[in-house]
Write a protein that holds these residues in place. Structure first.
Motif, PDB file in Angstrom:
ATOM      1  N   GLU A   1       0.920  -1.069  -0.116  1.00  0.00           N
ATOM      2  CA  GLU A   1      -0.145   0.098  -0.146  1.00  0.00           C
ATOM      3  C   GLU A   1       0.695   1.440  -0.032  1.00  0.00           C
ATOM      4  O   GLU A   1       0.720   2.285  -0.528  1.00  0.00           O
ATOM      5  CB  GLU A   1      -0.922  -0.022   1.218  1.00  0.00           C
ATOM      6  CG  GLU A   1      -2.037  -1.321   1.346  1.00  0.00           C
ATOM      7  CD  GLU A   1      -1.128  -2.335   2.190  1.00  0.00           C
ATOM      8  OE1 GLU A   1      -0.383  -2.065   2.986  1.00  0.00           O
ATOM      9  OE2 GLU A   1      -1.295  -3.396   1.749  1.00  0.00           O
ATOM     10  N   LYS A   2       2.112   1.269   0.754  1.00  0.00           N
ATOM     11  CA  LYS A   2       2.746   2.504   0.688  1.00  0.00           C
ATOM     12  C   LYS A   2       3.626   2.316  -0.204  1.00  0.00           C
ATOM     13  O   LYS A   2       4.233   3.776  -0.557  1.00  0.00           O
ATOM     14  CB  LYS A   2       3.573   2.430   2.147  1.00  0.00           C
ATOM     15  CG  LYS A   2       2.868   2.507   3.160  1.00  0.00           C
ATOM     16  CD  LYS A   2       3.721   2.674   4.622  1.00  0.00           C
ATOM     17  CE  LYS A   2       2.619   2.593   5.888  1.00  0.00           C
ATOM     18  NZ  LYS A   2       3.530   2.675   7.041  1.00  0.00           N
ATOM     19  N   ARG A   3       3.986   1.455  -1.012  1.00  0.00           N
ATOM     20  CA  ARG A   3       4.970   1.519  -2.093  1.00  0.00           C
ATOM     21  C   ARG A   3       4.247   2.547  -3.039  1.00  0.00           C
ATOM     22  O   ARG A   3       5.244   3.096  -3.978  1.00  0.00           O
ATOM     23  CB  ARG A   3       5.161   0.015  -2.581  1.00  0.00           C
ATOM     24  CG  ARG A   3       6.439  -0.244  -3.352  1.00  0.00           C
ATOM     25  CD  ARG A   3       6.858  -1.645  -3.459  1.00  0.00           C
ATOM     26  NE  ARG A   3       7.417  -2.123  -2.292  1.00  0.00           N
ATOM     27  CZ  ARG A   3       7.686  -3.398  -2.082  1.00  0.00           C
ATOM     28  NH1 ARG A   3       7.579  -4.363  -3.029  1.00  0.00           N
ATOM     29  NH2 ARG A   3       8.170  -3.837  -1.073  1.00  0.00           N
ATOM     30  N   GLY A   4       2.970   2.352  -3.420  1.00  0.00           N
ATOM     31  CA  GLY A   4       2.604   3.136  -4.444  1.00  0.00           C
ATOM     32  C   GLY A   4       2.690   4.655  -4.169  1.00  0.00           C
ATOM     33  O   GLY A   4       3.072   5.281  -4.957  1.00  0.00           O
ATOM     34  N   SER A   5       2.431   4.902  -2.886  1.00  0.00           N
ATOM     35  CA  SER A   5       2.461   6.250  -2.470  1.00  0.00           C
ATOM     36  C   SER A   5       3.976   6.686  -2.368  1.00  0.00           C
ATOM     37  O   SER A   5       4.218   7.824  -2.798  1.00  0.00           O
ATOM     38  CB  SER A   5       1.684   6.715  -0.985  1.00  0.00           C
ATOM     39  OG  SER A   5       2.501   5.826  -0.025  1.00  0.00           O
ATOM     40  N   LEU A   6       4.800   6.066  -2.069  1.00  0.00           N
ATOM     41  CA  LEU A   6       6.273   6.228  -2.113  1.00  0.00           C
ATOM     42  C   LEU A   6       6.598   6.488  -3.595  1.00  0.00           C
ATOM     43  O   LEU A   6       7.379   7.429  -3.867  1.00  0.00           O
ATOM     44  CB  LEU A   6       6.867   5.127  -1.565  1.00  0.00           C
ATOM     45  CG  LEU A   6       8.568   5.085  -1.434  1.00  0.00           C
ATOM     46  CD1 LEU A   6       8.864   6.345  -0.494  1.00  0.00           C
ATOM     47  CD2 LEU A   6       9.255   3.866  -1.113  1.00  0.00           C
ATOM     48  N   VAL A   7       6.218   5.872  -4.740  1.00  0.00           N
ATOM     49  CA  VAL A   7       6.586   5.948  -5.918  1.00  0.00           C
ATOM     50  C   VAL A   7       6.125   7.349  -6.471  1.00  0.00           C
ATOM     51  O   VAL A   7       6.726   8.337  -7.187  1.00  0.00           O
ATOM     52  CB  VAL A   7       5.940   4.971  -6.885  1.00  0.00           C
ATOM     53  CG1 VAL A   7       5.968   5.360  -8.418  1.00  0.00           C
ATOM     54  CG2 VAL A   7       6.907   3.727  -6.659  1.00  0.00           C
ATOM     55  N   MET A   8       4.819   7.670  -6.003  1.00  0.00           N
ATOM     56  CA  MET A   8       4.163   9.068  -6.271  1.00  0.00           C
ATOM     57  C   MET A   8       4.694  10.185  -5.578  1.00  0.00           C
ATOM     58  O   MET A   8       4.942  11.203  -6.324  1.00  0.00           O
ATOM     59  CB  MET A   8       2.546   8.962  -5.765  1.00  0.00           C
ATOM     60  CG  MET A   8       1.799   8.050  -6.782  1.00  0.00           C
ATOM     61  SD  MET A   8       1.642   8.582  -8.713  1.00  0.00           S
ATOM     62  CE  MET A   8       1.324  10.296  -8.429  1.00  0.00           C
ATOM     63  N   ALA A   9       5.323   9.982  -4.606  1.00  0.00           N
ATOM     64  CA  ALA A   9       5.954  11.047  -3.808  1.00  0.00           C
ATOM     65  C   ALA A   9       7.499  11.345  -4.491  1.00  0.00           C
ATOM     66  O   ALA A   9       7.976  12.419  -4.444  1.00  0.00           O
ATOM     67  CB  ALA A   9       6.513  10.699  -2.277  1.00  0.00           C
ATOM     68  N   ILE A  10       7.857  10.251  -5.148  1.00  0.00           N
ATOM     69  CA  ILE A  10       9.048  10.478  -5.903  1.00  0.00           C
ATOM     70  C   ILE A  10       8.904  11.070  -7.434  1.00  0.00           C
ATOM     71  O   ILE A  10       9.399  12.174  -7.779  1.00  0.00           O
ATOM     72  CB  ILE A  10       9.868   9.165  -6.237  1.00  0.00           C
ATOM     73  CG1 ILE A  10      10.542   8.760  -4.886  1.00  0.00           C
ATOM     74  CG2 ILE A  10      11.220   9.438  -7.030  1.00  0.00           C
ATOM     75  CD1 ILE A  10      10.986   7.529  -4.630  1.00  0.00           C
ATOM     76  N   ILE A  11       7.924  10.595  -8.063  1.00  0.00           N
ATOM     77  CA  ILE A  11       7.733  10.824  -9.437  1.00  0.00           C
ATOM     78  C   ILE A  11       7.033  12.157  -9.425  1.00  0.00           C
ATOM     79  O   ILE A  11       7.259  13.112 -10.494  1.00  0.00           O
ATOM     80  CB  ILE A  11       6.871   9.750 -10.222  1.00  0.00           C
ATOM     81  CG1 ILE A  11       7.670   8.553 -10.304  1.00  0.00           C
ATOM     82  CG2 ILE A  11       6.080  10.383 -11.545  1.00  0.00           C
ATOM     83  CD1 ILE A  11       6.728   7.222 -10.964  1.00  0.00           C
ATOM     84  N   ALA A  12       6.228  12.464  -8.662  1.00  0.00           N
ATOM     85  CA  ALA A  12       5.139  13.770  -8.799  1.00  0.00           C
ATOM     86  C   ALA A  12       6.083  15.077  -8.638  1.00  0.00           C
ATOM     87  O   ALA A  12       6.015  15.986  -9.693  1.00  0.00           O
ATOM     88  CB  ALA A  12       4.143  14.004  -7.585  1.00  0.00           C
TER      89      ALA A  12
ATOM     90  N   ALA B   1       9.373  15.345  -9.656  1.00  0.00           N
ATOM     91  CA  ALA B   1      10.079  15.276 -10.833  1.00  0.00           C
ATOM     92  C   ALA B   1       9.135  15.712 -11.992  1.00  0.00           C
ATOM     93  O   ALA B   1       9.628  16.558 -12.887  1.00  0.00           O
ATOM     94  CB  ALA B   1      10.506  13.988 -11.017  1.00  0.00           C
ATOM     95  N   ALA B   2       8.184  15.360 -12.055  1.00  0.00           N
ATOM     96  CA  ALA B   2       6.997  15.910 -12.911  1.00  0.00           C
ATOM     97  C   ALA B   2       6.821  17.238 -13.264  1.00  0.00           C
ATOM     98  O   ALA B   2       6.935  17.887 -14.123  1.00  0.00           O
ATOM     99  CB  ALA B   2       5.622  15.081 -13.210  1.00  0.00           C
ATOM    100  N   ILE B   3       6.445  17.906 -11.709  1.00  0.00           N
ATOM    101  CA  ILE B   3       6.478  19.235 -11.769  1.00  0.00           C
ATOM    102  C   ILE B   3       7.534  20.153 -12.183  1.00  0.00           C
ATOM    103  O   ILE B   3       7.411  20.821 -12.831  1.00  0.00           O
ATOM    104  CB  ILE B   3       6.000  19.571 -10.249  1.00  0.00           C
ATOM    105  CG1 ILE B   3       4.916  18.897  -9.967  1.00  0.00           C
ATOM    106  CG2 ILE B   3       6.029  20.936 -10.048  1.00  0.00           C
ATOM    107  CD1 ILE B   3       4.226  18.923  -8.463  1.00  0.00           C
ATOM    108  N   VAL B   4       8.875  19.609 -11.771  1.00  0.00           N
ATOM    109  CA  VAL B   4       9.884  20.432 -12.199  1.00  0.00           C
ATOM    110  C   VAL B   4      10.419  20.338 -13.740  1.00  0.00           C
ATOM    111  O   VAL B   4      10.461  21.289 -14.401  1.00  0.00           O
ATOM    112  CB  VAL B   4      11.192  19.887 -11.602  1.00  0.00           C
ATOM    113  CG1 VAL B   4      12.451  20.222 -11.902  1.00  0.00           C
ATOM    114  CG2 VAL B   4      11.084  20.210  -9.974  1.00  0.00           C
ATOM    115  N   SER B   5      10.023  19.230 -14.297  1.00  0.00           N
ATOM    116  CA  SER B   5      10.243  18.887 -15.767  1.00  0.00           C
ATOM    117  C   SER B   5       9.139  19.665 -16.455  1.00  0.00           C
ATOM    118  O   SER B   5       9.465  20.523 -17.476  1.00  0.00           O
ATOM    119  CB  SER B   5       9.883  17.526 -16.164  1.00  0.00           C
ATOM    120  OG  SER B   5      10.874  16.666 -15.596  1.00  0.00           O
TER     121      SER B   5
END
Length: 197
Positions: free
Chosen positions: A162-173, A175-179
């Motif tokens: 359950e936490k793995r998905g939110s951890l991935v989002m915390a890393i990707i989000a 990076a997507a905003i900065v890009s």
């Protein structure tokens, strides 16, 4: 113990041969090896280590001893100046810059838990750098038995699915905003350079 020899056709209780009564005593031994320890995640850094019981081999088991292999690291290396003989045959020694030499530290087994149960709670698993577990059993008459097989190696902090998905989002989000911001900035600058000429 008495040997009775008979045939299937004889009436019950009758025997063709009755041997003399003998006493036999089975000698005991140290307990057998318990089952391989398994880790069950409870919450955060709290785990339960469980194992299957050892055979007593003629005596009741008094205690189980759980040991943990702790990774040892030394943050303080020794500093010394390295020396090398000069290529010239005059025998002079040339000094090189300081070099860190890490001290050799080996992992060590720690007594973690003594219990009469078939499990033990482990807190701060990753903070304490615990890598493996093994267990042995003890009887009053025969002492400690052999260690179990070692548990599977603890490789990384446990993250629930359950936490793995939110951890991935915390890393990707982020990076997507900065890009997106960088891309928008590039497009705005290109637009200014085309509009200004």
């Amino acid at each position: 113990c008495r040997l009775l020899l008979g045939y299937a056709g004889l009436p019950p209780g009758s025997a063709l041969y009755q041997g003399s009564s003998e006493h036999y005593e089975t000698l005991g031994d140290a307990p057998s090896q318990p089952g391989k320890p398994q880790l069950e995640h409870i919450a955060g850094e709290v785990f339960r280590v469980v194992w299957t019981p050892a055979r007593g081999n003629g005596a009741p088991i008094l205690l189980y001893n759980l040991e943990a292999l702790q990774a040892r690291t030394d943050v303080h290396g020794r500093r010394r100046r390295r020396r090398r003989r000069s290529a010239v045959s005059d025998g002079s020694v040339e000094e090189l810059p300081w070099a860190e030499e890490p001290a050799v530290m080996e992992d060590r087994w720690l007594d973690y838990c003594n219990t009469t149960e078939l499990s033990c709670l482990v807190r701060s698993l990753h903070t304490s750098r615990l890598l493996l577990f093994r267990v042995r059993a003890r009887s009053q008459e025969h002492g400690w038995g052999p260690y179990s097989e070692e548990s599977e190696r603890v490789a990384e902090p446990f993250v629930s699915p359950e936490k793995r998905g939110s951890l991935v989002m915390a890393i990707i989000a982020p990076a997507a905003i900065v890009s997106s911001c960088v891309l928008a900035l590039v497009l705005v600058r290109k637009g200014e350079s085309f509009g200004g000429s």
